[in-house]
Design a protein around this motif. Structure first.
Motif, PDB file in Angstrom:
ATOM      1  N   SER A   6       0.844  -1.195   0.000  1.00  0.00           N
ATOM      2  CA  SER A   6       0.000   0.000   0.000  1.00  0.00           C
ATOM      3  C   SER A   6       0.884   1.252   0.000  1.00  0.00           C
ATOM      4  N   PRO A   7       1.647   1.478  -1.078  1.00  0.00           N
ATOM      5  CA  PRO A   7       2.598   2.596  -1.094  1.00  0.00           C
ATOM      6  C   PRO A   7       1.943   3.960  -0.909  1.00  0.00           C
ATOM      7  N   ASP A   8       0.693   4.119  -1.320  1.00  0.00           N
ATOM      8  CA  ASP A   8       0.038   5.417  -1.159  1.00  0.00           C
ATOM      9  C   ASP A   8      -0.264   5.731   0.298  1.00  0.00           C
TER      10      ASP A   8
ATOM     11  N   ASN B  10       1.898   4.895   2.742  1.00  0.00           N
ATOM     12  CA  ASN B  10       3.186   4.880   3.418  1.00  0.00           C
ATOM     13  C   ASN B  10       4.003   6.057   2.890  1.00  0.00           C
ATOM     14  N   ASP B  11       4.095   7.138   3.675  1.00  0.00           N
ATOM     15  CA  ASP B  11       4.741   8.370   3.227  1.00  0.00           C
ATOM     16  C   ASP B  11       6.160   8.175   2.699  1.00  0.00           C
TER      17      ASP B  11
ATOM     18  N   GLU C 247       7.330   5.924   0.939  1.00  0.00           N
ATOM     19  CA  GLU C 247       7.317   5.458  -0.451  1.00  0.00           C
ATOM     20  C   GLU C 247       7.325   6.629  -1.429  1.00  0.00           C
ATOM     21  N   HIS C 248       6.715   7.746  -1.051  1.00  0.00           N
ATOM     22  CA  HIS C 248       6.732   8.931  -1.910  1.00  0.00           C
ATOM     23  C   HIS C 248       8.159   9.464  -2.047  1.00  0.00           C
ATOM     24  N   ASP C 249       8.899   9.464  -0.939  1.00  0.00           N
ATOM     25  CA  ASP C 249      10.296   9.901  -0.997  1.00  0.00           C
ATOM     26  C   ASP C 249      11.148   8.928  -1.800  1.00  0.00           C
TER      27      ASP C 249
ATOM     28  N   ARG D  27      10.207   7.064  -4.244  1.00  0.00           N
ATOM     29  CA  ARG D  27       9.873   7.270  -5.655  1.00  0.00           C
ATOM     30  C   ARG D  27      10.606   8.505  -6.198  1.00  0.00           C
ATOM     31  N   ALA D  28      10.605   9.590  -5.430  1.00  0.00           N
ATOM     32  CA  ALA D  28      11.288  10.816  -5.863  1.00  0.00           C
ATOM     33  C   ALA D  28      12.798  10.598  -5.966  1.00  0.00           C
TER      34      ALA D  28
ATOM     35  N   ARG E 227      13.676   8.628  -9.079  1.00  0.00           N
ATOM     36  CA  ARG E 227      13.585   9.479 -10.274  1.00  0.00           C
ATOM     37  C   ARG E 227      14.803  10.403 -10.356  1.00  0.00           C
TER      38      ARG E 227
ATOM     39  N   TYR F 262      18.342  16.023  -2.431  1.00  0.00           N
ATOM     40  CA  TYR F 262      16.900  15.910  -2.233  1.00  0.00           C
ATOM     41  C   TYR F 262      16.466  16.539  -0.911  1.00  0.00           C
TER      42      TYR F 262
END
Length: 97
Positions: free
Chosen positions: A61-63, A65-66, A68-70, A72-73, A76, A94
Motif C-alpha cells: 500500500s505505497p500510497d 506509506n509516506d 514510499e513517496h520519498d 519514488r522521488a 527518479r 533531495y
C-alpha cells in the motif's frame, strides 16, 4: 539505538520494547507496514501490554506509506543524476539543509 548490519525482527522488537513504547506518554496507535521484520503477533503483544493499538497497512500500500513517496522521488532523481554520483549525494540534494 545504533546497531551494525541489517535490521531483523528481533532487533526491531527490542527497539520497540526498550525505546519506543516507554517513550510514548499517552495511548497511541502504531501504524506498521508489512515488512518481513514486523512480526504481527509479537508486535501486537508488545504494544498491548502498554495499552497501545497496532494497525497493519494492507499488503503493498505505497500510497498509505509516506516514505514510499520519498523513495519514488529519489529513484527518479537518481535516474537523471550524472553517472558516478553517490546515493549519499543524491539524498543530500533531495533533502537540503
Amino acid at each position: 539505538m545504533l546497531f551494525e548490519g541489517s535490521l531483523d525482527a528481533v532487533t526491531f522488537e527490542l527497539w520497540l520494547e526498550v525505546h519506543l513504547l516507554p517513550a510514548l506518554t499517552r495511548l497511541s496507535m502504531l501504524i506498521m507496514d508489512n515488512a518481513p521484520i514486523h512480526r504481527k503477533n509479537r508486535i501486537r503483544e508488545l504494544a498491548q501490554v502498554k495499552g497501545h493499538i497496532v494497525l497493519f497497512l494492507p499488503t503493498y500500500s505505497p500510497d498509505l506509506n509516506d516514505i514510499e513517496h520519498d523513495f519514488r522521488a529519489l529513484k527518479r532523481l537518481r535516474m537523471y543524476t550524472p553517472a558516478g554520483t553517490t546515493i549519499d549525494k543524491v539524498i543530500c540534494n533531495y533533502c537540503p539543509r
